[in-house]
Design a protein around this motif. Structure first.
Motif, PDB file in Angstrom:
ATOM      1  N   ASP A  93       0.802  -1.213   0.000  1.00  0.00           N
ATOM      2  CA  ASP A  93       0.000   0.000   0.000  1.00  0.00           C
ATOM      3  C   ASP A  93       0.842   1.274   0.000  1.00  0.00           C
ATOM      4  N   VAL A  94       2.097   1.166  -0.399  1.00  0.00           N
ATOM      5  CA  VAL A  94       2.984   2.323  -0.531  1.00  0.00           C
ATOM      6  C   VAL A  94       3.791   2.165  -1.811  1.00  0.00           C
ATOM      7  N   THR A  95       3.939   3.257  -2.538  1.00  0.00           N
ATOM      8  CA  THR A  95       4.816   3.271  -3.707  1.00  0.00           C
ATOM      9  C   THR A  95       5.960   4.239  -3.429  1.00  0.00           C
ATOM     10  N   VAL A  96       7.186   3.749  -3.519  1.00  0.00           N
ATOM     11  CA  VAL A  96       8.371   4.577  -3.304  1.00  0.00           C
ATOM     12  C   VAL A  96       8.894   5.029  -4.657  1.00  0.00           C
ATOM     13  N   THR A 294      -6.171   2.276  -7.300  1.00  0.00           N
ATOM     14  CA  THR A 294      -7.023   1.083  -7.302  1.00  0.00           C
ATOM     15  C   THR A 294      -7.249   0.586  -5.874  1.00  0.00           C
ATOM     16  N   ILE A 295      -6.223   0.678  -5.037  1.00  0.00           N
ATOM     17  CA  ILE A 295      -6.387   0.289  -3.626  1.00  0.00           C
ATOM     18  C   ILE A 295      -7.389   1.216  -2.945  1.00  0.00           C
ATOM     19  N   ALA A 296      -7.254   2.510  -3.185  1.00  0.00           N
ATOM     20  CA  ALA A 296      -8.179   3.482  -2.588  1.00  0.00           C
ATOM     21  C   ALA A 296      -9.612   3.194  -3.021  1.00  0.00           C
ATOM     22  N   ALA A 297      -9.789   2.868  -4.304  1.00  0.00           N
ATOM     23  CA  ALA A 297     -11.120   2.593  -4.827  1.00  0.00           C
ATOM     24  C   ALA A 297     -11.746   1.371  -4.158  1.00  0.00           C
ATOM     25  N   LYS A 317      -1.056  -5.427 -12.806  1.00  0.00           N
ATOM     26  CA  LYS A 317      -0.008  -6.197 -12.135  1.00  0.00           C
ATOM     27  C   LYS A 317      -0.442  -6.674 -10.750  1.00  0.00           C
ATOM     28  N   ASP A 318      -1.234  -5.873 -10.079  1.00  0.00           N
ATOM     29  CA  ASP A 318      -1.611  -6.225  -8.706  1.00  0.00           C
ATOM     30  C   ASP A 318      -2.974  -5.620  -8.398  1.00  0.00           C
ATOM     31  N   THR A 319      -4.014  -6.125  -9.058  1.00  0.00           N
ATOM     32  CA  THR A 319      -5.364  -5.598  -8.888  1.00  0.00           C
ATOM     33  C   THR A 319      -5.954  -6.076  -7.561  1.00  0.00           C
ATOM     34  N   PRO A 320      -6.483  -5.167  -6.746  1.00  0.00           N
ATOM     35  CA  PRO A 320      -7.108  -5.595  -5.489  1.00  0.00           C
ATOM     36  C   PRO A 320      -8.246  -6.580  -5.746  1.00  0.00           C
TER      37      PRO A 320
END
Length: 354
Positions: A93-96, A294-297, A317-320
């Motif tokens: 849940d974090v993008t660096v 997408t995570i927020a949605a 790549k990583d759909t919730p």
């Protein structure tokens, strides 16, 4: 290995480990972080006020959700430790990202906020225009003062939002005409702008005389403004959302406007979220931070996520779990996808693939 050598090696490795343990937590690295932000239903209310309000035309009841999504970013002066960055890389849940991705050219917090506010305002204008054109309305365009350079001859005389009707004797219908007229003059010559001050009726036009100066390249005259365009809407559409910036809500604003102006309830009561820039002609463009959106949605309860085509591979790549990605290229394709969702024909939806 002799016992003495082994002891020295063990002591050296222990010293290195101790140094790493003491240095890494405080060692600063040039990175920033993005995380899921709040979502806003463009059909709903925020702080007791409709996100989208329309006056001068009949509107219709809506159900369901058309949520725009956001990302939260660390501040311009955020200096994470190497350990914090590594932890961020390991989290879903974090993008660096490199610090310069969010704040290029040593941009300050205030400068970034100003840029985001300008992009947000521009995206609203395009969202309104694209929506009304989709509904068959004819939209005219004014040439305006988009910005005024600080310290230039125009400062205090022209203001952002002023409508430019003419420069000297040339009627202005395109932004490029302004530079064409001014650049023919010599530095120190006067030029007369006929403008309608921002927010005033067309009958309040006035003439403003400005003395040109030499442009930085030394080859032409300038007055120190950046011309732009503003579309003329046939009725009033207000978007009342505060503390949000950037251009990525354009698509969802357009859909929210259309839903309010059409008798058909285009969501069919479904919870739909999405993102994407929008052009005046309804083209949907890519955005940043798609994975966090997408995570927020999904966290907000969305079942479907309208995804710009150019973001599809990354989003897939990583759909919730429980969230269906729907690929969109234009406002029209987004509306057709909503038709399919409303009809329950989800097999017809254009999907995102890696």
């Amino acid at each position: 290995m002799p016992r003495r050598s082994a002891t020295m090696l063990a002591a050296t490795l222990l010293l290195i480990a101790m140094l790493c343990a003491s240095v890494l937590p405080i060692m600063k690295v040039p990175y920033a972080e993005m995380s899921p932000g709040p979502t806003y239903n463009t059909l709903g209310q925020q702080n007791g006020k409709a996100v989208i309000s329309i006056t001068g035309r009949q509107t219709y009841p809506t159900t369901g959700h058309l949520n725009m999504t956001t990302v939260q970013v660390t501040s311009a002066d955020y200096q994470p430790s190497l350990v914090s960055v590594v932890i961020g890389w390991l989290r879903d849940d974090v993008t660096v990202v490199p610090h310069d991705n969010l704040y290029p050219n040593h941009q300050s917090e205030e400068e970034a906020e100003q840029q985001n506010a300008e992009e947000f305002a521009s995206s609203q204008d395009s969202a309104k225009t694209a929506a009304l054109r989709e509904l068959g309305y004819k939209i005219a365009t004014n040439v305006i003062v988009d910005s005024v350079i600080a310290g230039s001859p125009s400062q205090g005389k022209l203001h952002a939002g002023d409508v430019i009707k003419a420069v000297d004797d040339t009627v202005i219908t395109e932004p490029d005409q302004v530079a064409e007229v001014v650049s023919k003059l010599k530095s120190g010559q006067q030029v007369v702008f006929t403008v309608v001050p921002d927010g005033k009726p067309a009958g309040d036009a006035k003439k403003v005389t400005i003395t040109t100066v030499k442009a930085p390249d030394g080859n032409r005259a300038m007055v120190g403004i950046q011309p732009g365009t503003r579309n003329i809407l046939p009725f009033t559409i207000d978007i009342g959302l505060q503390d949000v910036g950037g251009p990525s809500a354009g698509l969802m604003f357009s859909l929210g406007i259309i839903d309010k102006l059409k008798p058909t309830d285009i969501t069919g009561g479904k919870f739909i979220a999405g993102t994407g820039t929008i052009s005046d002609t309804g083209q949907v463009g890519p955005i940043g931070g798609i994975a966090m959106k997408t995570i927020a949605a999904r966290n907000a309860g969305a079942q479907y996520f309208l995804t710009p085509a150019d973001n599809c591979a990354e989003a897939a790549k990583d759909t919730p779990g429980g969230l269906t990605l729907v690929k969109v290229k234009t406002l029209d394709s987004a509306l057709k996808a909503l038709d399919a969702i409303r009809a329950g024909d989800t097999s017809a939806l254009p999907s995102c693939t890696r």
